[in-house]
Design a protein around this motif. Structure first.
Motif, PDB file in Angstrom:
ATOM      1  N   ILE A 162      47.850 -28.457  35.673  1.00 36.27           N
ATOM      2  CA  ILE A 162      46.801 -28.472  36.698  1.00 36.27           C
ATOM      3  C   ILE A 162      45.690 -29.424  36.245  1.00 36.27           C
ATOM      4  O   ILE A 162      45.280 -29.412  35.090  1.00 36.27           O
ATOM      5  N   LEU A 163      45.225 -30.266  37.163  1.00 33.54           N
ATOM      6  CA  LEU A 163      44.143 -31.239  36.944  1.00 33.54           C
ATOM      7  C   LEU A 163      44.512 -32.350  35.958  1.00 33.54           C
ATOM      8  O   LEU A 163      43.635 -33.063  35.478  1.00 33.54           O
ATOM      9  N   ARG A 164      45.791 -32.507  35.663  1.00 32.01           N
ATOM     10  CA  ARG A 164      46.213 -33.544  34.711  1.00 32.01           C
ATOM     11  C   ARG A 164      47.264 -34.466  35.318  1.00 32.01           C
ATOM     12  O   ARG A 164      48.042 -35.081  34.612  1.00 32.01           O
ATOM     13  N   ASP A 165      47.299 -34.575  36.638  1.00 36.22           N
ATOM     14  CA  ASP A 165      48.341 -35.332  37.320  1.00 36.22           C
ATOM     15  C   ASP A 165      48.447 -36.758  36.783  1.00 36.22           C
ATOM     16  O   ASP A 165      49.480 -37.173  36.290  1.00 36.22           O
ATOM     17  N   THR A 166      47.363 -37.509  36.881  1.00 35.58           N
ATOM     18  CA  THR A 166      47.379 -38.896  36.386  1.00 35.58           C
ATOM     19  C   THR A 166      46.544 -39.059  35.123  1.00 35.58           C
ATOM     20  O   THR A 166      46.550 -40.122  34.519  1.00 35.58           O
ATOM     21  N   ASN A 167      45.826 -38.029  34.737  1.00 36.92           N
ATOM     22  CA  ASN A 167      44.902 -38.030  33.587  1.00 36.92           C
ATOM     23  C   ASN A 167      43.681 -38.918  33.802  1.00 36.92           C
ATOM     24  O   ASN A 167      42.861 -39.052  32.903  1.00 36.92           O
ATOM     25  N   TYR A 168      43.547 -39.525  34.961  1.00 38.57           N
ATOM     26  CA  TYR A 168      42.414 -40.415  35.177  1.00 38.57           C
ATOM     27  C   TYR A 168      41.095 -39.640  35.195  1.00 38.57           C
ATOM     28  O   TYR A 168      40.120 -40.049  34.566  1.00 38.57           O
ATOM     29  N   MET A 169      41.066 -38.512  35.883  1.00 33.72           N
ATOM     30  CA  MET A 169      39.845 -37.689  35.903  1.00 33.72           C
ATOM     31  C   MET A 169      39.571 -37.121  34.511  1.00 33.72           C
ATOM     32  O   MET A 169      38.429 -37.113  34.045  1.00 33.72           O
ATOM     33  N   TYR A 170      40.614 -36.677  33.852  1.00 30.97           N
ATOM     34  CA  TYR A 170      40.511 -36.093  32.508  1.00 30.97           C
ATOM     35  C   TYR A 170      39.870 -37.091  31.543  1.00 30.97           C
ATOM     36  O   TYR A 170      38.988 -36.741  30.759  1.00 30.97           O
ATOM     37  N   LEU A 171      40.303 -38.326  31.611  1.00 27.58           N
ATOM     38  CA  LEU A 171      39.805 -39.350  30.685  1.00 27.58           C
ATOM     39  C   LEU A 171      38.494 -39.996  31.136  1.00 27.58           C
ATOM     40  O   LEU A 171      37.897 -40.757  30.378  1.00 27.58           O
ATOM     41  N   SER A 172      38.037 -39.679  32.337  1.00 28.30           N
ATOM     42  CA  SER A 172      36.789 -40.272  32.847  1.00 28.30           C
ATOM     43  C   SER A 172      35.541 -39.489  32.459  1.00 28.30           C
ATOM     44  O   SER A 172      34.431 -39.939  32.726  1.00 28.30           O
ATOM     45  N   VAL A 173      35.711 -38.347  31.836  1.00 26.86           N
ATOM     46  CA  VAL A 173      34.542 -37.592  31.358  1.00 26.86           C
ATOM     47  C   VAL A 173      33.885 -38.411  30.247  1.00 26.86           C
ATOM     48  O   VAL A 173      34.581 -38.949  29.382  1.00 26.86           O
ATOM     49  N   GLU A 174      32.587 -38.521  30.287  1.00 25.82           N
ATOM     50  CA  GLU A 174      31.876 -39.290  29.266  1.00 25.82           C
ATOM     51  C   GLU A 174      30.553 -38.628  28.933  1.00 25.82           C
ATOM     52  O   GLU A 174      30.137 -37.676  29.587  1.00 25.82           O
ATOM     53  N   SER A 175      29.909 -39.151  27.913  1.00 25.98           N
ATOM     54  CA  SER A 175      28.623 -38.590  27.486  1.00 25.98           C
ATOM     55  C   SER A 175      27.734 -39.716  26.978  1.00 25.98           C
ATOM     56  O   SER A 175      28.217 -40.786  26.624  1.00 25.98           O
ATOM     57  N   LYS A 176      26.442 -39.421  26.964  1.00 32.29           N
ATOM     58  CA  LYS A 176      25.497 -40.377  26.380  1.00 32.29           C
ATOM     59  C   LYS A 176      24.232 -39.646  25.967  1.00 32.29           C
ATOM     60  O   LYS A 176      23.892 -38.595  26.512  1.00 32.29           O
ATOM     61  N   VAL A 177      23.556 -40.239  24.998  1.00 30.86           N
ATOM     62  CA  VAL A 177      22.271 -39.725  24.540  1.00 30.86           C
ATOM     63  C   VAL A 177      21.196 -40.637  25.114  1.00 30.86           C
ATOM     64  O   VAL A 177      21.241 -41.849  24.923  1.00 30.86           O
ATOM     65  N   LEU A 178      20.278 -40.038  25.834  1.00 29.25           N
ATOM     66  CA  LEU A 178      19.161 -40.801  26.388  1.00 29.25           C
ATOM     67  C   LEU A 178      18.017 -40.766  25.391  1.00 29.25           C
ATOM     68  O   LEU A 178      17.646 -39.696  24.902  1.00 29.25           O
ATOM     69  N   LYS A 179      17.461 -41.918  25.111  1.00 30.45           N
ATOM     70  CA  LYS A 179      16.327 -42.001  24.183  1.00 30.45           C
ATOM     71  C   LYS A 179      15.056 -42.233  24.982  1.00 30.45           C
ATOM     72  O   LYS A 179      15.068 -42.894  26.012  1.00 30.45           O
ATOM     73  N   ASN A 180      13.982 -41.714  24.464  1.00 33.02           N
ATOM     74  CA  ASN A 180      12.663 -41.873  25.086  1.00 33.02           C
ATOM     75  C   ASN A 180      12.646 -41.414  26.531  1.00 33.02           C
ATOM     76  O   ASN A 180      11.982 -42.000  27.367  1.00 33.02           O
ATOM     77  N   ALA A 181      13.404 -40.371  26.816  1.00 36.07           N
ATOM     78  CA  ALA A 181      13.447 -39.813  28.163  1.00 36.07           C
ATOM     79  C   ALA A 181      12.707 -38.488  28.149  1.00 36.07           C
ATOM     80  O   ALA A 181      13.249 -37.479  27.754  1.00 36.07           O
ATOM     81  N   GLN A 182      11.468 -38.516  28.518  1.00 34.66           N
ATOM     82  CA  GLN A 182      10.689 -37.280  28.535  1.00 34.66           C
ATOM     83  C   GLN A 182      10.605 -36.795  29.973  1.00 34.66           C
ATOM     84  O   GLN A 182      10.054 -37.459  30.832  1.00 34.66           O
ATOM     85  N   SER A 183      11.171 -35.647  30.224  1.00 32.98           N
ATOM     86  CA  SER A 183      11.132 -35.092  31.566  1.00 32.98           C
ATOM     87  C   SER A 183       9.826 -34.328  31.764  1.00 32.98           C
ATOM     88  O   SER A 183       9.151 -33.971  30.813  1.00 32.98           O
ATOM     89  N   ASP A 184       9.499 -34.054  33.001  1.00 31.18           N
ATOM     90  CA  ASP A 184       8.293 -33.295  33.320  1.00 31.18           C
ATOM     91  C   ASP A 184       8.340 -31.905  32.705  1.00 31.18           C
ATOM     92  O   ASP A 184       7.325 -31.319  32.390  1.00 31.18           O
ATOM     93  N   GLU A 185       9.540 -31.390  32.528  1.00 34.40           N
ATOM     94  CA  GLU A 185       9.701 -30.043  31.991  1.00 34.40           C
ATOM     95  C   GLU A 185       9.092 -29.917  30.600  1.00 34.40           C
ATOM     96  O   GLU A 185       8.620 -28.865  30.216  1.00 34.40           O
TER      97      GLU A 185
END
Length: 191
Positions: A162-185
């Motif tokens: 399930i959810l691994r038919d072509t693996n394209y969605m599976y392999l499209s998950v990504e991450s990044k660290v944002l620097k100097n991003a101060q939110s209002d919170e």
């Protein structure tokens, strides 16, 4: 020697305090407060031409949302209607992300107080958070595929998971660290 301040004077004695270490800790805390991690479907990636499911040009994030939430009615090529059940892989991954952060938060906090450079550690954490989504998909803890879908996958020789038919969605998950991003919170409240 760093910033010093006379803090007390008593009977001819003066106490000076060196605040340089405290200043370093404050700077380290401000720096980590400006770092944020994002993970998920961040780029506007689309399914490639020739996608066996006819999704060429669709945003992967759109397909992920459909699979996460499900659809009440979908018309097939014969005009029939069928329901796509929700397969909340991203929602399930949040529990894994919480466990992961709980395991390492104390060490992170101590490293911040020790004024250690945290960017490499945050990048590793971002990658681990990215993998919580993939591990959720790998768990296969979802409503089973319909007979129609299983037959179609079998005819094409596709991945039967399930959810691994072509693996394209599976392999499209990504991450990044944002620097100097101060939110209002995190900004101090003005009085």
């Amino acid at each position: 020697m760093g910033r010093r301040k006379k803090v007390a004077q008593f009977e001819g004695l003066t106490w000076d305090v060196d605040f340089s270490e405290i200043d370093k800790i404050k700077k380290s805390c401000k720096t980590i407060n400006r770092r944020h991690i994002q993970w998920g479907y961040l780029s506007p990636r689309t399914y490639p031409a020739g996608d066996p499911n006819g999704r060429a040009g669709w945003l992967v994030s759109y397909q992920a949302a459909i699979l996460e939430l499900g659809l009440d009615v979908v018309k097939d090529k014969k005009g029939g209607k069928r329901k796509l059940p929700a397969r909340p892989f991203f929602t399930q991954s949040i529990a894994g992300a919480i466990l992961l952060v709980d395991r390492i938060i104390e060490r992170f906090f101590l490293d911040v107080l020790a004024c250690k450079e945290m960017d490499d550690d945050l990048a590793r954490l971002a990658t681990m958070l990215e993998w919580t989504v993939r591990l959720s998909i790998d768990s296969q803890n979802f409503a089973p595929l319909s007979d129609f879908t299983l037959e179609r996958k079998e005819k094409r020789g596709a991945n039967m998971s399930i959810l691994r038919d072509t693996n394209y969605m599976y392999l499209s998950v990504e991450s990044k660290v944002l620097k100097n991003a101060q939110s209002d919170e995190y900004k101090p409240k003005k009085k």
